[in-house]
Design a protein around this motif. Structure first.
Motif, PDB file in Angstrom:
ATOM      1  N   ALA A  86       1.204  -1.261   0.206  1.00  0.00           N
ATOM      2  CA  ALA A  86       0.048   0.300   0.658  1.00  0.00           C
ATOM      3  C   ALA A  86       1.052   1.488  -0.104  1.00  0.00           C
ATOM      4  N   GLN A  87       1.789   0.982   0.341  1.00  0.00           N
ATOM      5  CA  GLN A  87       3.051   2.695   0.465  1.00  0.00           C
ATOM      6  C   GLN A  87       4.023   3.129  -0.360  1.00  0.00           C
ATOM      7  N   PHE A 137      -3.787  -2.589  -5.403  1.00  0.00           N
ATOM      8  CA  PHE A 137      -3.409  -1.484  -4.851  1.00  0.00           C
ATOM      9  C   PHE A 137      -4.476  -0.945  -3.651  1.00  0.00           C
ATOM     10  N   MET A 191      -5.500  -7.246   0.061  1.00  0.00           N
ATOM     11  CA  MET A 191      -4.726  -7.688  -0.831  1.00  0.00           C
ATOM     12  C   MET A 191      -4.758  -8.986  -1.552  1.00  0.00           C
TER      13      MET A 191
END
Length: 474
Positions: A48-49, A272, A277
Motif C-alpha cells: 500500500a505504501q 493496491f 490484497m
C-alpha cells in the motif's frame, strides 16, 4: 565501576532443562516470525505504501536483516541466555541499558501476542462471518498458553507441523503468481509504480525506502532463538546457526511470494485498492474455494505464531524472576520450573494472562506502542556488539561476524533512517517514538530508584554460561 558477578551461580539458581536440538530451536523461531502471517498481514501495508516497489522494500530490508543477524549471532553465541536481548545488553553495555532494554521488550512482547492473535478472527470469518475478533484472539491466546506449559521438545514438533502447513500456503501463493504472470520481473526492478490518491505513477526511492522500515519488521524474530539458549544442546554454537538459518529462510519465504503477487496480480490498481490484497489476489487467480483454504491455513499460522511468541516471552519473564527484578515473592514465583515438563510454568501462565487481557485493548493503540520499540532494541544490540569487542565481554563468543564492524555500523545507519522517517509521521510514527522514549524513562527510573538502591539485580544464568567474568558496568 567494574561489577563482576560470581563465576558460578548459587546452587538454588533455577535452571531450564536442556535437550532441545538446533532444528527444534529453528522451528520455534520460524514459527514466531511466521512468514505466512507477515506475507498476509504485514506485506499488504508495504505494498500500500510502495506499490510494486515493495519488491525493492523487501530486498533492502533483507540486507539490513543480514547485518542484524550477524550482530545477533555473535552476541547470542557469547550469551545464549533465556533473558535474550536484555541479558546480553546488561552484560555488554551495563545494567542500566540492560534494564531499559528489558522494559521495552517486556511491554512489546506482551502487546505483540495480542496484535497477532487479533488476526485469527479476520481469516476465520471466511467460514464464520461476524466473529468477535477480541474473543477469538483471547481464546487463541488461552489455548496457546496451555500448550506452552508442555515440554519444550513437544512444542518444537507442534510448531514444526503448523509451520509446514503455512509454508505450503506460501508455495501455493508463489505458484499462482509465477506460473501465470501478468507482467515481467523487469517491470518490478526498473519501473516500480505506486497508487497516489487513486492514480498509479512511478514510485520514488524515498517511498520505497520508507516502506522498507515496515518490511524490516516483517522479517523480525530471527534473533528469538537466543531465548532457548538454556534449553538447546551446544548452544554457544547452535544458537548462532539457528539465527542465521532463520533469517535466510524467512527472506526467501516472504520475498518470493510477495514478488509472485506483484507479478501475477491481474490489475495493479485493483490490487493496491483492495481491502484485503492477498484475498483479492488468491480469489482472482484461483477462486473462492482455494481462497478459503488459504485463509484457514493463515489462521493456523497465526495460532502457531502466538504459541511461539508465548514460549519466547515466558522465557524472558522467567529470567526476570531469576534475576530478582521484582519483589522477592513475585520473582520467586516467576522463576519456578515445573518438575515434570521442565518449563517455566508460572511465567508462562502470567504471560498468557496478560496477553489474553490485552486482546481486548484497541488494536491501533497496540500498534502505536509496539511500532518503534524494536528499533530501539536493535540500536542497543548494535552498540552492545561494538562495546563487547572493545571491552572483551564477548571475546568468548563461538561465532564472530565477518567484516566487523561493517554490520553494526550499516545497521545503525539504516535504523537512524527509520527513526527519521517515523519522526516525520505525526499520525503514527511520532507518537510511537514518544511512547518508546517514555518506556525507556520509566524503566530507567525503576532501575535507579528500586533495583540499584537495593543492589538486587543479580544477572544469573546456568553455570556453563556464566563461567566468563561479567564485565558489564553498573
Amino acid at each position: 565501576m567494574t561489577d563482576p558477578q560470581p563465576s558460578t551461580p548459587p546452587p538454588s539458581t533455577p535452571a531450564l532443562r536442556r535437550g532441545l536440538k538446533v532444528l527444534g530451536t529453528l522451528l520455534i523461531t520460524l514459527s514466531a516470525i511466521s512468514p505466512a502471517s507477515s506475507v498476509f498481514i504485514i506485506a499488504p501495508g508495504v505494498v500500500a505504501q510502495a506499490g510494486s516497489g515493495a519488491f525493492w522494500s523487501f530486498a533492502i530490508a533483507g540486507v539490513v536483516g543480514v547485518f542484524m543477524a550477524f550482530v545477533y549471532a555473535e552476541l547470542a553465541s557469547a550469551y545464549p541466555l533465556s533473558g535474550g536481548e536484555y541479558a546480553i545488553v546488561a552484560r555488554t553495555l551495563g545494567r542500566l541499558p540492560g534494564f531499559v532494554t528489558l522494559g521495552l521488550l517486556l511491554l512489546t512482547q506482551l502487546l505483540i501476542i495480542a496484535v497477532i492473535a487479533l488476526g485469527v478472527g479476520t481469516y476465520l470469518e471466511v467460514l464464520i462471518p461476524g466473529l468477535s475478533a477480541p474473543v477469538v484472539a483471547a481464546v487463541t491466546t488461552v489455548a496457546a498458553t496451555l500448550l506452552s506449559i508442555f515440554d519444550i521438545k513437544v512444542n518444537a514438533w507442534i510448531t514444526g507441523v503448523f509451520l509446514a502447513i503455512e509454508m505450503v500456503a506460501l508455495v501455493v501463493v508463489a505458484a499462482l503468481g509465477f506460473l501465470d504472470p501478468a507482467r515481467g520481473l523487469g517491470d518490478l526492478v526498473t519501473a516500480p509504480v505506486v497508487a497516489t490518491e487513486g492514480v498509479v505513477g512511478p514510485a520514488s526511492f524515498g517511498i520505497i525506502a520508507g516502506a522498507a522500515a515496515v518490511a524490516i519488521f516483517s522479517y523480525n524474530g530471527y534473533g528469538s532463538a537466543v531465548y532457548f539458549g538454556e534449553e538447546t544442546d551446544n548452544a554457544h554454537k547452535g544458537i548462532a546457526r539457528a539465527i542465521l538459518w532463520a533469517l535466510g529462510i524467512t527472506i526467501v519465504a516472504e520475498l518470493v511470494p510477495v514478488t509472485a503477487v506483484l507479478l501475477g496480480a491481474p490489475s495493479l490498481p485493483d490490487l493496491f485498492g483492495a481491502e484485503n490484497m492477498m484475498s483479492y489476489f488468491v480469489g482472482a487467480k484461483a477462486g473462492s474455494t482455494v481462497n478459503t483454504v488459504i485463509s484457514l491455513a493463515i489462521a493456523l499460522a497465526i495460532l502457531n505464531a502466538v504459541l511461539a511468541i508465548i514460549l519466547i516471552t515466558s522465557r524472558m519473564v522467567f529470567s526476570t524472576g531469576r534475576d530478582s527484578a521484582w519483589p522477592a515473592s513475585v520473582s520467586k514465583a516467576l522463576a519456578a520450573i515445573h518438575p515434570k515438563t521442565g518449563t517455566p510454568w508460572i511465567a508462562t501462565l502470567a504471560t498468557g494472562a496478560f496477553g489474553t487481557a490485552l486482546c481486548f485493548a484497541d488494536k491501533d493503540f497496540l500498534l502505536v506502542v509496539t511500532a518503534t520499540s524494536i528499533v530501539a532494541v536493535y540500536v542497543a544490540l548494535c552498540l552492545a556488539v561494538l562495546n563487547g569487542r572493545r571491552n572483551g565481554s564477548t571475546k568468548h563468543a563461538a561465532y564472530r561476524m565477518p567484516l566487523f564492524p561493517v554490520a553494526p555500523i550499516v545497521a545503525l545507519i539504516a535504523l537512524g533512517y527509520v527513526v527519521w522517517q517515523n519522526a516525520l509521521d505525526p499520525a503514527f510514527g511520532r507518537p510511537s517514538l514518544l511512547i518508546t522514549a517514555g518506556i525507556c524513562v520509566v524503566s530507567g527510573l525503576y532501575y535507579a530508584l528500586v533495583l540499584r538502591r537495593r543492589g538486587k539485580w543479580e544477572l544469573q544464568g546456568p553455570s556453563e554460561d556464566e563461567a566468563e567474568v561479567d564485565t558489564a558496568t553498573r
